[in-house]
Write a protein that holds these residues in place. Sequence first.
Motif, PDB file in Angstrom:
ATOM      1  N   LYS A 140      -9.767 -10.490  -6.638  1.00  0.00           N
ATOM      2  CA  LYS A 140      -9.073 -11.464  -5.808  1.00  0.00           C
ATOM      3  C   LYS A 140      -8.024 -12.220  -6.612  1.00  0.00           C
ATOM      4  O   LYS A 140      -8.033 -12.218  -7.844  1.00  0.00           O
ATOM      5  N   THR A 141      -7.129 -12.896  -5.907  1.00  0.00           N
ATOM      6  CA  THR A 141      -6.116 -13.710  -6.565  1.00  0.00           C
ATOM      7  C   THR A 141      -6.680 -15.083  -6.926  1.00  0.00           C
ATOM      8  O   THR A 141      -7.600 -15.583  -6.274  1.00  0.00           O
ATOM      9  N   GLY A 142      -6.094 -15.675  -7.960  1.00  0.00           N
ATOM     10  CA  GLY A 142      -6.481 -17.028  -8.366  1.00  0.00           C
ATOM     11  C   GLY A 142      -5.333 -17.656  -9.113  1.00  0.00           C
ATOM     12  O   GLY A 142      -5.431 -17.969 -10.296  1.00  0.00           O
ATOM     13  N   PHE A 143      -4.221 -17.843  -8.431  1.00  0.00           N
ATOM     14  CA  PHE A 143      -2.961 -18.232  -9.068  1.00  0.00           C
ATOM     15  C   PHE A 143      -3.091 -19.463  -9.964  1.00  0.00           C
ATOM     16  O   PHE A 143      -3.650 -20.492  -9.576  1.00  0.00           O
ATOM     17  N   HIS A 144      -2.540 -19.328 -11.163  1.00  0.00           N
ATOM     18  CA  HIS A 144      -2.283 -20.476 -12.031  1.00  0.00           C
ATOM     19  C   HIS A 144      -1.462 -21.490 -11.239  1.00  0.00           C
ATOM     20  O   HIS A 144      -0.564 -21.131 -10.490  1.00  0.00           O
ATOM     21  N   GLY A 145      -1.763 -22.783 -11.404  1.00  0.00           N
ATOM     22  CA  GLY A 145      -1.056 -23.796 -10.626  1.00  0.00           C
ATOM     23  C   GLY A 145      -0.935 -25.119 -11.336  1.00  0.00           C
ATOM     24  O   GLY A 145      -0.994 -26.171 -10.712  1.00  0.00           O
ATOM     25  N   ALA A 146      -0.781 -25.062 -12.665  1.00  0.00           N
ATOM     26  CA  ALA A 146      -0.587 -26.301 -13.415  1.00  0.00           C
ATOM     27  C   ALA A 146       0.840 -26.800 -13.238  1.00  0.00           C
ATOM     28  O   ALA A 146       1.683 -26.141 -12.621  1.00  0.00           O
ATOM     29  N   THR A 147       1.133 -27.969 -13.804  1.00  0.00           N
ATOM     30  CA  THR A 147       2.473 -28.545 -13.620  1.00  0.00           C
ATOM     31  C   THR A 147       3.536 -27.905 -14.499  1.00  0.00           C
ATOM     32  O   THR A 147       4.665 -28.375 -14.535  1.00  0.00           O
ATOM     33  N   ASP A 148       3.209 -26.803 -15.198  1.00  0.00           N
ATOM     34  CA  ASP A 148       4.276 -26.044 -15.847  1.00  0.00           C
ATOM     35  C   ASP A 148       4.940 -25.094 -14.855  1.00  0.00           C
ATOM     36  O   ASP A 148       5.841 -24.339 -15.219  1.00  0.00           O
ATOM     37  N   LEU A 149       4.523 -25.140 -13.599  1.00  0.00           N
ATOM     38  CA  LEU A 149       5.213 -24.479 -12.491  1.00  0.00           C
ATOM     39  C   LEU A 149       5.792 -25.575 -11.615  1.00  0.00           C
ATOM     40  O   LEU A 149       5.106 -26.544 -11.294  1.00  0.00           O
ATOM     41  N   SER A 150       7.037 -25.428 -11.210  1.00  0.00           N
ATOM     42  CA  SER A 150       7.654 -26.485 -10.416  1.00  0.00           C
ATOM     43  C   SER A 150       7.169 -26.417  -8.969  1.00  0.00           C
ATOM     44  O   SER A 150       6.567 -25.422  -8.550  1.00  0.00           O
ATOM     45  N   PRO A 151       7.442 -27.453  -8.165  1.00  0.00           N
ATOM     46  CA  PRO A 151       7.096 -27.391  -6.746  1.00  0.00           C
ATOM     47  C   PRO A 151       7.708 -26.193  -6.024  1.00  0.00           C
ATOM     48  O   PRO A 151       7.186 -25.780  -4.981  1.00  0.00           O
ATOM     49  N   VAL A 152       8.795 -25.635  -6.559  1.00  0.00           N
ATOM     50  CA  VAL A 152       9.386 -24.438  -5.945  1.00  0.00           C
ATOM     51  C   VAL A 152       8.405 -23.277  -6.006  1.00  0.00           C
ATOM     52  O   VAL A 152       8.151 -22.586  -5.007  1.00  0.00           O
ATOM     53  N   CYS A 153       7.850 -23.050  -7.180  1.00  0.00           N
ATOM     54  CA  CYS A 153       6.865 -21.978  -7.327  1.00  0.00           C
ATOM     55  C   CYS A 153       5.613 -22.280  -6.506  1.00  0.00           C
ATOM     56  O   CYS A 153       5.061 -21.389  -5.861  1.00  0.00           O
ATOM     57  N   MET A 154       5.171 -23.520  -6.530  1.00  0.00           N
ATOM     58  CA  MET A 154       3.983 -23.885  -5.767  1.00  0.00           C
ATOM     59  C   MET A 154       4.194 -23.661  -4.276  1.00  0.00           C
ATOM     60  O   MET A 154       3.310 -23.157  -3.574  1.00  0.00           O
ATOM     61  N   GLY A 155       5.384 -24.020  -3.783  1.00  0.00           N
ATOM     62  CA  GLY A 155       5.670 -23.800  -2.370  1.00  0.00           C
ATOM     63  C   GLY A 155       5.638 -22.330  -2.002  1.00  0.00           C
ATOM     64  O   GLY A 155       5.056 -21.934  -0.977  1.00  0.00           O
ATOM     65  N   ALA A 156       6.258 -21.485  -2.836  1.00  0.00           N
ATOM     66  CA  ALA A 156       6.235 -20.046  -2.584  1.00  0.00           C
ATOM     67  C   ALA A 156       4.809 -19.508  -2.677  1.00  0.00           C
ATOM     68  O   ALA A 156       4.401 -18.649  -1.892  1.00  0.00           O
ATOM     69  N   ALA A 157       4.040 -20.029  -3.637  1.00  0.00           N
ATOM     70  CA  ALA A 157       2.656 -19.589  -3.792  1.00  0.00           C
ATOM     71  C   ALA A 157       1.823 -19.916  -2.559  1.00  0.00           C
ATOM     72  O   ALA A 157       0.939 -19.141  -2.172  1.00  0.00           O
ATOM     73  N   MET A 158       2.092 -21.066  -1.924  1.00  0.00           N
ATOM     74  CA  MET A 158       1.354 -21.430  -0.716  1.00  0.00           C
ATOM     75  C   MET A 158       1.534 -20.376   0.377  1.00  0.00           C
ATOM     76  O   MET A 158       0.577 -19.989   1.059  1.00  0.00           O
ATOM     77  N   HIS A 159       2.763 -19.912   0.540  1.00  0.00           N
ATOM     78  CA  HIS A 159       3.022 -18.887   1.552  1.00  0.00           C
ATOM     79  C   HIS A 159       2.353 -17.574   1.186  1.00  0.00           C
ATOM     80  O   HIS A 159       1.815 -16.867   2.057  1.00  0.00           O
ATOM     81  N   PHE A 160       2.370 -17.221  -0.094  1.00  0.00           N
ATOM     82  CA  PHE A 160       1.711 -16.000  -0.553  1.00  0.00           C
ATOM     83  C   PHE A 160       0.205 -16.114  -0.337  1.00  0.00           C
ATOM     84  O   PHE A 160      -0.440 -15.188   0.170  1.00  0.00           O
ATOM     85  N   ASP A 161      -0.377 -17.254  -0.718  1.00  0.00           N
ATOM     86  CA  ASP A 161      -1.811 -17.473  -0.539  1.00  0.00           C
ATOM     87  C   ASP A 161      -2.215 -17.407   0.930  1.00  0.00           C
ATOM     88  O   ASP A 161      -3.311 -16.927   1.261  1.00  0.00           O
ATOM     89  N   TYR A 162      -1.374 -17.919   1.794  1.00  0.00           N
ATOM     90  CA  TYR A 162      -1.647 -17.922   3.232  1.00  0.00           C
ATOM     91  C   TYR A 162      -1.754 -16.497   3.759  1.00  0.00           C
ATOM     92  O   TYR A 162      -2.543 -16.205   4.657  1.00  0.00           O
ATOM     93  N   TRP A 163      -0.923 -15.618   3.187  1.00  0.00           N
ATOM     94  CA  TRP A 163      -0.870 -14.223   3.651  1.00  0.00           C
ATOM     95  C   TRP A 163      -1.872 -13.303   2.969  1.00  0.00           C
ATOM     96  O   TRP A 163      -2.531 -12.503   3.624  1.00  0.00           O
ATOM     97  N   VAL A 164      -1.998 -13.362   1.640  1.00  0.00           N
ATOM     98  CA  VAL A 164      -2.653 -12.297   0.880  1.00  0.00           C
ATOM     99  C   VAL A 164      -4.102 -12.116   1.334  1.00  0.00           C
ATOM    100  O   VAL A 164      -4.892 -13.060   1.358  1.00  0.00           O
ATOM    101  N   PRO A 165      -4.492 -10.897   1.724  1.00  0.00           N
ATOM    102  CA  PRO A 165      -5.848 -10.691   2.247  1.00  0.00           C
ATOM    103  C   PRO A 165      -6.940 -10.955   1.224  1.00  0.00           C
ATOM    104  O   PRO A 165      -8.012 -11.459   1.579  1.00  0.00           O
ATOM    105  N   ASN A 166      -6.707 -10.605  -0.041  1.00  0.00           N
ATOM    106  CA  ASN A 166      -7.731 -10.764  -1.078  1.00  0.00           C
ATOM    107  C   ASN A 166      -7.520 -12.056  -1.867  1.00  0.00           C
ATOM    108  O   ASN A 166      -7.599 -12.081  -3.093  1.00  0.00           O
ATOM    109  N   PHE A 167      -7.280 -13.130  -1.129  1.00  0.00           N
ATOM    110  CA  PHE A 167      -7.143 -14.445  -1.751  1.00  0.00           C
ATOM    111  C   PHE A 167      -8.482 -14.910  -2.314  1.00  0.00           C
ATOM    112  O   PHE A 167      -9.541 -14.703  -1.710  1.00  0.00           O
ATOM    113  N   GLY A 168      -8.425 -15.571  -3.476  1.00  0.00           N
ATOM    114  CA  GLY A 168      -9.629 -16.131  -4.066  1.00  0.00           C
ATOM    115  C   GLY A 168      -9.609 -17.643  -4.084  1.00  0.00           C
ATOM    116  O   GLY A 168     -10.444 -18.303  -3.460  1.00  0.00           O
TER     117      GLY A 168
END
Length: 402
Positions: free
Chosen positions: A308-336
């Motif tokens: 499953k996925t378990g995206f890194h999400g510390a503040t060394d990623l900007s809100p831009v990456c976090m926003g895109a990750a939210m959409h990916f997490d919403y979709w990806v079937p094997n989300f963790g």
Amino acid sequence: MKIIDAKVIVCSPGRNFVTLKVMTDEGVYGVGDATLNGRELSVVSYLEDHIIPVLIGKDPQRIEDIWQFLYRGAYWRRGPVGMTALAAVDIALWDIKAKIANLPLYQLLGGRSRDRIMTYTHADGVCIESTLDAVGKAIDAGYQAVRVQSGIPGLASTYGVAKDGRKYEPADADLPSESVWSTHKYLNFMPKLFDAVRSQYGDDIHLLHDVHHRLTPIEAARLGKELEPYHLFWMEDAVVAENQESFRLIREHTTTPLAVGEVFNSIHDCRSLIQEQYIDYIRSTLVHAGGITQMRRLADFASLYHVKTGFHGATDLSPVCMGAAMHFDYWVPNFGIQEHMPYTREMESVFSFDYKFERGFFTPGESAGHGVDIDESLAKKYPYKRAMLPVNRLEDGTLWNW
């Protein structure tokens, strides 16, 4: 539609962020994250010198072709700098395509697979007692999953534990600071920490722990086995993963779930780990592993092997990456799960976003694109300030993995 310009925006509202903005001749633009913690300006150079010039005139809707052009067309491919730059372009182009379609990004990926996105937060303290207090505060805030780190008796500092009571930020100095590490003291202490957490808070809360690449395979096997009674959600980055076979030995000796991948740049970094089922969660990020285009392939490949996925999400990623990750997490079937290290108000002031967080769960917004933008005028008020990650030495002075 054609790309007519692209520019890189560097700012430091409490920490350094690198943002790519891609503009088209029809007035639609997209924003991507290009932040590589401690090596930010290397990505800036790669974008400005090698990528932006070849983007001009291309059709931004041909995301796959542009991805292949920038990946296959670069003889010196892969690596953290090149793949972070490529990811910034890819995220910006997906933002443009979703805006053209007037849809939130997750709809273009195939629609949502869940109603909300479970996150974990960080709880740390200088000792067991203060760590227990931090775990309790996270539970009270609604989190169902908590990463637990603690100071270790006999060591002046350790990864994940802030010295001043604020949120932990590892890139803490103009030149690398040095810390001292003892595997012996760490291994003897960790079971005591998790025994205390379970004793106080019971079995319902998910507990995670980051080893941060500091053990050998047999040491990691010992730790995983000794932590089995506390049924961790995962043990993260137990060893450095250049040798993917290292995880085979760990897997053979423990049933503690294993997670790795935030420093990976390509599917090739984790192909054996996934195919041989040495790990349970892949933590590669959109911004460091080639963007949405490659992460879709990686996630689909992982799903074949129950990873499953378990995206890194510390503040060394900007809100831009976090926003895109939210959409990916919403979709990806094997989300963790999704890591969540909250931004400061200063950081959030530079970026606008429409994803929402409530009591341990995220949901992306419904605006077109990934929903995140940058205030360029405000960004200029926070100039870049060099900040490097620490290095680690053993107690005898030997350089070790940080």
